[in-house]
Design an enzyme around this catalytic site. Structure first.
Site, mmCIF file in Angstrom:
data_model
loop_
_atom_site.group_PDB
_atom_site.id
_atom_site.type_symbol
_atom_site.label_atom_id
_atom_site.label_comp_id
_atom_site.label_asym_id
_atom_site.label_seq_id
_atom_site.Cartn_x
_atom_site.Cartn_y
_atom_site.Cartn_z
ATOM 1 N N ASN A 169 -3.689 -1.253 16.697
ATOM 2 C CA ASN A 169 -4.755 -0.537 15.988
ATOM 3 C C ASN A 169 -4.766 -0.904 14.501
ATOM 4 O O ASN A 169 -3.708 -0.944 13.869
ATOM 5 C CB ASN A 169 -4.473 0.975 16.136
ATOM 6 C CG ASN A 169 -5.620 1.861 15.696
ATOM 7 O OD1 ASN A 169 -6.752 1.682 16.138
ATOM 8 N ND2 ASN A 169 -5.331 2.840 14.839
ATOM 9 N N ASP B 85 -15.683 6.724 11.296
ATOM 10 C CA ASP B 85 -16.428 7.598 10.385
ATOM 11 C C ASP B 85 -17.242 6.711 9.454
ATOM 12 O O ASP B 85 -16.904 5.544 9.244
ATOM 13 C CB ASP B 85 -15.546 8.600 9.622
ATOM 14 C CG ASP B 85 -14.350 8.009 8.905
ATOM 15 O OD1 ASP B 85 -14.374 6.799 8.574
ATOM 16 O OD2 ASP B 85 -13.386 8.751 8.663
ATOM 17 N N GLU C 137 -1.680 -0.776 11.965
ATOM 18 C CA GLU C 137 -1.837 -1.364 10.615
ATOM 19 C C GLU C 137 -0.717 -2.318 10.207
ATOM 20 O O GLU C 137 -0.215 -2.261 9.085
ATOM 21 C CB GLU C 137 -1.983 -0.236 9.580
ATOM 22 C CG GLU C 137 -3.157 0.684 9.872
ATOM 23 C CD GLU C 137 -3.246 1.903 8.961
ATOM 24 O OE1 GLU C 137 -2.381 2.061 8.094
ATOM 25 O OE2 GLU C 137 -4.191 2.688 9.129
ATOM 26 N N HIS D 245 -13.260 2.804 9.780
ATOM 27 C CA HIS D 245 -13.592 3.655 8.626
ATOM 28 C C HIS D 245 -14.535 2.810 7.779
ATOM 29 O O HIS D 245 -14.097 2.027 6.933
ATOM 30 C CB HIS D 245 -12.331 4.032 7.844
ATOM 31 C CG HIS D 245 -11.362 4.830 8.662
ATOM 32 N ND1 HIS D 245 -11.639 6.115 9.055
ATOM 33 C CD2 HIS D 245 -10.160 4.523 9.192
ATOM 34 C CE1 HIS D 245 -10.630 6.577 9.782
ATOM 35 N NE2 HIS D 245 -9.721 5.621 9.885
ATOM 36 N N GLU E 200 -11.220 5.308 15.302
ATOM 37 C CA GLU E 200 -11.210 6.280 14.191
ATOM 38 C C GLU E 200 -12.532 6.254 13.420
ATOM 39 O O GLU E 200 -12.549 6.268 12.192
ATOM 40 C CB GLU E 200 -10.057 5.968 13.224
ATOM 41 C CG GLU E 200 -8.691 5.895 13.869
ATOM 42 C CD GLU E 200 -7.545 5.669 12.890
ATOM 43 O OE1 GLU E 200 -7.756 5.763 11.670
ATOM 44 O OE2 GLU E 200 -6.423 5.389 13.359
HETATM 45 O O1 G3I Z 1 0.708 19.383 6.064
HETATM 46 C C1 G3I Z 1 0.845 19.198 4.637
HETATM 47 C C2 G3I Z 1 0.712 20.510 3.956
HETATM 48 O O2 G3I Z 1 1.782 21.345 4.342
HETATM 49 C C3 G3I Z 1 0.706 20.274 2.445
HETATM 50 O O3 G3I Z 1 0.472 21.471 1.780
HETATM 51 C C4 G3I Z 1 -0.387 19.271 2.074
HETATM 52 C C5 G3I Z 1 -0.380 18.944 0.590
HETATM 53 O O4 G3I Z 1 -0.785 17.614 0.356
HETATM 54 O O5 G3I Z 1 -0.161 18.090 2.781
HETATM 55 C C6 G3I Z 1 -0.246 18.270 4.183
HETATM 56 O O6 G3I Z 1 -0.058 17.045 4.834
HETATM 57 C C7 G3I Z 1 -1.128 16.129 4.691
HETATM 58 C C8 G3I Z 1 -1.664 15.842 6.087
HETATM 59 O O7 G3I Z 1 -2.647 14.824 6.019
HETATM 60 C C9 G3I Z 1 -2.300 17.058 6.737
HETATM 61 O O8 G3I Z 1 -3.408 17.483 6.001
HETATM 62 C C10 G3I Z 1 -0.583 14.856 4.065
HETATM 63 O O9 G3I Z 1 -0.218 15.123 2.730
HETATM 64 C C11 G3I Z 1 -1.628 13.764 4.109
HETATM 65 O O10 G3I Z 1 -1.050 12.545 3.677
HETATM 66 C C12 G3I Z 1 -2.127 13.593 5.530
HETATM 67 O O11 G3I Z 1 -3.170 12.624 5.499
HETATM 68 C C13 G3I Z 1 -3.472 12.006 6.732
HETATM 69 C C14 G3I Z 1 -3.283 10.500 6.573
HETATM 70 O O12 G3I Z 1 -3.708 9.852 7.758
HETATM 71 C C15 G3I Z 1 -1.828 10.113 6.294
HETATM 72 O O13 G3I Z 1 -1.029 10.345 7.413
HETATM 73 C C16 G3I Z 1 -4.914 12.338 7.106
HETATM 74 O O14 G3I Z 1 -5.037 13.726 7.400
HETATM 75 C C17 G3I Z 1 -5.354 11.521 8.297
HETATM 76 O O15 G3I Z 1 -6.739 11.690 8.508
HETATM 77 C C18 G3I Z 1 -5.083 10.043 8.023
HETATM 78 O O16 G3I Z 1 -5.432 9.332 9.186
HETATM 79 C C19 G3I Z 1 -5.294 7.908 9.080
HETATM 80 C C20 G3I Z 1 -4.760 7.411 10.412
HETATM 81 O O17 G3I Z 1 -3.560 8.066 10.729
HETATM 82 C C21 G3I Z 1 -4.581 5.900 10.376
HETATM 83 N N1 G3I Z 1 -5.803 5.228 9.971
HETATM 84 C C22 G3I Z 1 -6.400 5.701 8.730
HETATM 85 C C23 G3I Z 1 -6.632 7.219 8.789
HETATM 86 C C24 G3I Z 1 -7.314 7.736 7.538
HETATM 87 O O18 G3I Z 1 -6.529 7.537 6.406
#
Ligand code: G3I
Length: 334
Positions: free
Chosen positions: A172, A241, A124, A210, A239
């Site tokens: 990516n 969906d 990105e 996405h 990725e």
């Molecule tokens: O692990 C913590 C947990 O301990 C806490 O209680 C909770 C409260 O918010 O947060 C948890 O972490 C979250 C994590 O996902 C695991 O669920 C983060 O806040 C959250 O920001 C994170 O979101 C991820 C996001 O990327 C940001 O990194 C998504 O799961 C993930 O699907 C998403 O994936 C991205 C790709 O990396 C890049 N392209 C877009 C894609 C979708 O947004």
């Protein structure tokens, strides 16, 4: 061709390693795993002089035990960074050394086993705007861009190739199938890499995809795949969906129920996307297709919208018509 899926791991309550039900789906339907979160910089490199590989190693070991490969996600990103990295200070040389060390340590750790076969080296880096109106979206502001300059991209790929010469190295990004100025900026970056007197090692373009059931238009998607393939690089849907709400800015969302009719619409859209990929990307350049999650229940989109059903398996981990659509796209393509 790799058929992949993003999986939760590590301390996530939904971790694939703790869920026999999810393992059954993954083992049967997919040949490649991407860590949805635990191989991002904040997880792997929590302190400047400390790397944390335990959770990623467990995932890679699991993949290996099932005869599957792993796609590494992601080394350099503007988001998902540890605090120490965001707070880092130094001149351009210090920043470049820090970035190079980050990439080198992580890739070297996984290189020998040959299970992590490819990496999103930079994720990105292109912004969603074209401020100078040259028809190419601009580079996104990030700690890398701000402290190293545009040359950070080439430096990242060179460091990655040196650390693991066998890995396929990807750029990516999202929305590149449907926003021509963003797609063209990626193509332009690849061209610069290839035309460099000392060519920059890059092997693939990752289309996150996405997308929604209506956007982008399928002809636009086909054109973008074809243009990406014309670079000679691999093309990966990294990725995938498919959101069923067509206007995600509308609150509440237009769709409140996943009816049979909606499921069939989604099935057709999955089939069309996969078929477009098979048609437009020559076999030797197919980096594979990965979906971004196993079940609707686990999808990142659910954190924004309770009424979304973007994946191949439903909340009860049962296959949806979308799975058949995906399979039909694979066999229906030329
Ligand atoms: O692990 C913590 C947990 O301990 C806490 O209680 C909770 C409260 O918010 O947060 C948890 O972490 C979250 C994590 O996902 C695991 O669920 C983060 O806040 C959250 O920001 C994170 O979101 C991820 C996001 O990327 C940001 O990194 C998504 O799961 C993930 O699907 C998403 O994936 C991205 C790709 O990396 C890049 N392209 C877009 C894609 C979708 O947004």
């Amino acid at each position: 061709m790799a058929i992949g899926v993003a999986v939760p791991a590590g301390r996530s309550a939904k971790s694939i390693l703790k869920s026999v039900e999810r393992q059954a789906i993954v083992n049967r339907h997919f040949s490649q795993l991407t860590a949805e979160n635990i191989m991002k910089p904040s997880y792997l490199h929590p302190a400047e002089n400390r790397f944390y590989f335990d959770d990623a190693d467990a995932l890679v070991e699991y993949a290996a035990s099932q005869g599957k490969t792993v796609h590494g996600h992601t080394l350099i990103w503007h988001y998902g960074l540890p605090n120490w990295m965001n707070d880092f200070t130094g001149d351009t040389a210090a920043w470049t050394a820090m970035m190079t060390d980050h990439i080198t340590e992580i890739m070297s750790h996984f290189a020998a086993e040959d299970i992590v076969v490819s990496w999103d080296v930079v994720n990105e880096a292109i912004a969603d705007i074209d401020n100078d109106e040259n028809g190419l979206n601009d580079l996104r502001n990030s700690i890398w861009q701000d402290n190293i300059g545009a040359g950070y991209l080439a430096a990242a790929f060179r460091a990655a190739h040196a650390a693991d010469p066998n890995a396929d190295l990807y750029y990516n990004d999202y929305n590149i199938a449907g926003v021509p100025a963003k797609r063209n900026a990626v193509l332009d970056l690849v061209k610069q890499f290839q035309e460099d007197p000392n060519p920059v090692p890059i092997h693939g373009i990752g289309f996150q995809m996405h997308i929604s059931v209506t956007w982008p238009d399928i002809d636009q998607i086909r054109e973008s795949f074809a243009l990406a393939a014309s670079t000679g690089l691999k093309v990966k849907i990294s990725e995938l969906d498919i959101a069923m709400n067509t206007d995600r800015s509308r609150k509440p969302m237009s769709l409140t129920e996943f009816t049979v009719a909606v499921a069939v619409q989604q099935q057709k859209r999955y089939e069309a996307i996969v078929a477009a990929y098979m048609d437009e990307v020559p076999e030797a350049q197919r980096g594979g297709i990965s979906v971004w999650g196993i079940t609707d229940r686990d999808s990142w989109q659910r954190s924004y919208n309770a009424h979304e059903w973007p994946l191949l398996f439903d909340d009860d981990l049962k296959p949806k018509p979308a799975l058949q659509g995906f399979a039909d796209g694979l066999t229906g393509g030329m």
